[in-house]
Design a protein around this motif. Structure first.
Motif, short mmCIF file in Angstrom:
data_model
loop_
_atom_site.label_atom_id
_atom_site.label_comp_id
_atom_site.label_asym_id
_atom_site.label_seq_id
_atom_site.Cartn_x
_atom_site.Cartn_y
_atom_site.Cartn_z
N GLN A 177 -5.18 8.11 -10.83
CA GLN A 177 -5.73 8.26 -12.00
C GLN A 177 -4.86 8.03 -13.44
O GLN A 177 -6.34 8.21 -14.33
CB GLN A 177 -5.98 10.31 -11.85
CG GLN A 177 -7.14 10.67 -12.60
CD GLN A 177 -8.21 10.31 -12.99
OE1 GLN A 177 -8.75 10.40 -11.77
NE2 GLN A 177 -9.20 10.47 -14.01
N ILE A 210 -6.13 5.06 -14.59
CA ILE A 210 -7.86 5.00 -15.33
C ILE A 210 -7.97 5.34 -16.44
O ILE A 210 -8.19 5.32 -17.76
CB ILE A 210 -8.70 5.65 -14.00
CG1 ILE A 210 -8.49 4.87 -13.12
CG2 ILE A 210 -10.28 5.88 -14.76
CD1 ILE A 210 -9.93 5.99 -11.71
N LYS A 252 -13.34 3.54 -10.22
CA LYS A 252 -13.44 5.58 -9.80
C LYS A 252 -14.43 5.75 -8.30
O LYS A 252 -13.53 6.10 -7.44
CB LYS A 252 -14.13 5.86 -11.08
CG LYS A 252 -13.32 6.09 -12.08
CD LYS A 252 -14.67 6.85 -12.97
CE LYS A 252 -13.22 6.85 -14.20
NZ LYS A 252 -14.60 8.04 -14.95
#
Length: 610
Positions: free
Chosen positions: A19, A22, A110
């Motif tokens: 995460q 990203i 994602k």
């Protein structure tokens, strides 16, 4: 090196790390997006800056750009536009190659990450269910074993007691056997579930989780590689425009090197040189003769009139008021002398006391323009407020010829356009005649007639402008001769009107009279000005002039002249630096320093030297 082997127990940390990756990618996308906005804003500001300093059309700023320094500055402004365009290219390329692509990739990333961690959580849930089943079977096996042991002990106790009946002992024995059987079943079930759990656990830690973590590792490595490629693209986009930006800068340097200070200095000379010589020495004036005084040809106010023969003013003017002297004015032949200017040392009235030379010099240097005639003022205002004539007669000959030629060309284009339209309508009418089902031929007659009438009108208009063009080019008699003849006829029929518009308070000898007797006579005859105020006849010519330089009369009330052109003078310079002239039927003002004036010594209003 594999996350599935090395990080088999770091599921949560891997989830946080991916995460974070990203987030880093989205932060870089935001950075590039803000960079593109800065490039667009910078390009816009550069274009606005270049536009702000661009010369305005039809203004005096355009004249300034004939200098090499201004031309170089204009080239710099143009190059700045190209320079701004390259920053726009940077913004466009970064948007299309980085921002858009990475935004699409982030969405895919994602989804992929979500799928992998969904599979991981599903495997975790499965192994947790297996563990719960194992714990449940283990607790049941343990409970059954304890129950079987208690049943066995109860049976042994009953069997040892002599007071217990045989039936009770048998019942206890059967109960103990049942408990033992249940314990054996629980043991078998526990063993089976344990084997199954061990198998699932082995698959979870050695197959499922390594495969999922390996895919997550590959996804993260692709993300890292993609952000690196985007950074390369970021630099490459800048590098692609560097040659063009360098070319723009080279052009600016080239424009700067083209500046020629000597050429600009020469242009300044050509723009402001008057052509006059500096004033000569003032000669001694002999005041021993009270009624006669000689003015040197080289005096301050007559320095431009060298070589002009001395003119004696007749004594008849002494007995009457000079603005209303009536004389026959012959046609003004252009003398060969240079421009004579006002002579402040002209003949004085016997009643007027002679002034010191210093006082007269100060009066000459600080003199202000005077309003000379109400009728001339009214004509000048009407000339300034009037619209341009249709034949462009208010322009110099060459400019008039260009305007007329441009008008003729425009009319010819319109005629050709109308003729093409007529031919098209005629062809359409022929088609309708051959194929009536396509349309009614009679419906085109009205349009055809209208187009023919337009062609006739345009041809008449073109012939009119061609006639004026031929007149300018010398193929027809010039209108200036007719205008001169009409002006001469009017002056012969109305000598009083001509004389009444003489210069205000300026005597024929060029001096300004301030006697009280003359002022009283002017008041008595002031009604003559009221009678002449509405007279719109042209002023008489008091001489001729030759244009020393080309003057573009762009302001209202001025007139354009071409170098070497000869025109009529109808009003002298009153000290404001402007001379009023006439060409054919066109009148206007030009700077006195741009023309060389030849005054007629017998003309009304002309200055006379003695």
């Amino acid at each position: 090196m594999s996350w599935g082997i090395e990080l088999w127990d770091q599921f949560d940390n891997l989830e946080k790390h991916t995460q974070w990756g990203i987030d880093i990618l989205e932060k870089y996308i935001k950075f590039v997006k803000e960079r593109t906005e800065i490039e667009l804003s910078y390009a816009k500001q550069l274009r606005n800056l270049a536009k702000k300093y661009q010369p305005k059309k039809n203004s005096k700023e355009e004249e300034e750009y004939r200098y090499t320094a201004c031309k170089a500055f204009l080239s710099t402004l143009n190059e700045m536009n190209d320079y701004a365009g390259q920053h726009e290219v940077i913004s466009e390329n970064m948007t299309s190659h980085i921002t858009v692509e990475l935004a699409r990739y982030v969405q895919e990333l994602k989804q992929e990450r979500k799928s992998y961690f969904h599979d991981g959580r599903k495997a975790q849930q499965h192994i947790e269910i297996c563990w719960k089943q194992l714990e449940s079977s283990k607790r049941r096996f343990e409970r059954d074993c304890k129950e079987a042991d208690r049943a066995q002990q109860y049976f042994e106790k009953m069997d040892a007691d002599i007071n217990v009946t045989k039936a009770d002992v048998e019942k206890a024995r059967q109960q103990a056997q049942v408990r033992h059987q249940m314990a054996e079943d629980s043991r078998a079930d526990y063993s089976s579930i344990l084997q199954k759990f061990n198998h699932e656990q082995h698959e979870y830690y050695h197959t499922h989780i390594p495969n999922i973590f390996q895919k997550i590792q590959e996804m993260e490595e692709r993300r890292i590689l993609r952000i690196g490629e985007s950074m390369k693209t970021y630099a490459e986009v800048d590098r692609q425009v560097i040659p063009i930006i360098g070319k723009c800068l080279d052009e600016i340097v080239k424009a700067a090197e083209s500046i020629d200070q000597k050429n600009d200095s020469q242009l300044v000379i050509e723009a402001y040189k008057s052509g006059f010589e500096p004033p000569g020495d003032i000669e001694f004036e002999d005041y021993t003769q009270p009624m006669k005084r000689t003015v040197s040809d080289n005096s301050l106010s007559n320095s431009r009139g060298e070589g002009k023969p001395e003119l004696k003013f007749g004594g008849k003017s002494k007995g009457k008021l000079w603005p209303f002297i009536k004389k026959n004015k012959p046609p003004p032949p252009p003398p060969a002398s240079a421009l004579p200017t006002a002579v402040p040392n002209g003949p004085q009235s016997p009643k007027q006391q002679k002034e010191p030379l210093s006082h007269r010099f100060n009066e000459f240097m600080t003199s202000k323009p005077k309003i000379h005639c109400f009728r001339s003022l009214k004509r000048g205002l009407s000339l300034k407020l009037g619209a341009a004539p249709e034949d462009f007669s208010n322009l110099p000959p060459e400019q008039r010829r260009k305007k007329l030629q441009q008008k003729v060309d425009e009319l010819n284009k319109e005629i050709q356009k109308e003729m093409d339209q007529r031919d098209a309508i005629t062809k359409m009418k022929d088609v309708y005649l051959k194929n009536p089902q396509m349309g009614d031929p009679a419906s085109l007659d009205h349009k055809l007639t209208e187009v023919s009438q337009n062609i006739d009108k345009l041809r008449l208009e073109a012939q009119k402008f061609e006639a004026w063009l031929a007149e300018v080019e010398g193929r027809l008699p010039a209108r200036s001769d007719q205008a001169r003849r009409q002006s001469g006829m009017y002056e012969a029929q109305n000598p009083t009107t001509v004389n009444n518009c003489a210069q205000d308070r300026e005597s024929p000898d060029g001096s300004y009279t301030e006697e009280q007797s003359q002022e009283s006579e002017v008041k008595v005859l002031a009604t003559d000005f009221d009678d002449e105020f509405d007279d719109e006849e042209p002023l008489p010519a008091i001489g001729t002039c030759k244009a020393l330089y080309t003057f573009e009369g762009q302001n209202e009330g001025t007139i354009s002249v071409v170098e070497g052109e000869t025109l009529y003078v109808i009003e002298e310079d009153k000290g404001d630096g402007w001379t009023r002239i006439r060409r054919n039927e066109e009148e206007g003002y030009v700077p006195t320093s741009y023309v060389e004036v030849y005054l007629d010594k017998n003309a009304k209003g002309a200055k006379t030297y003695i």
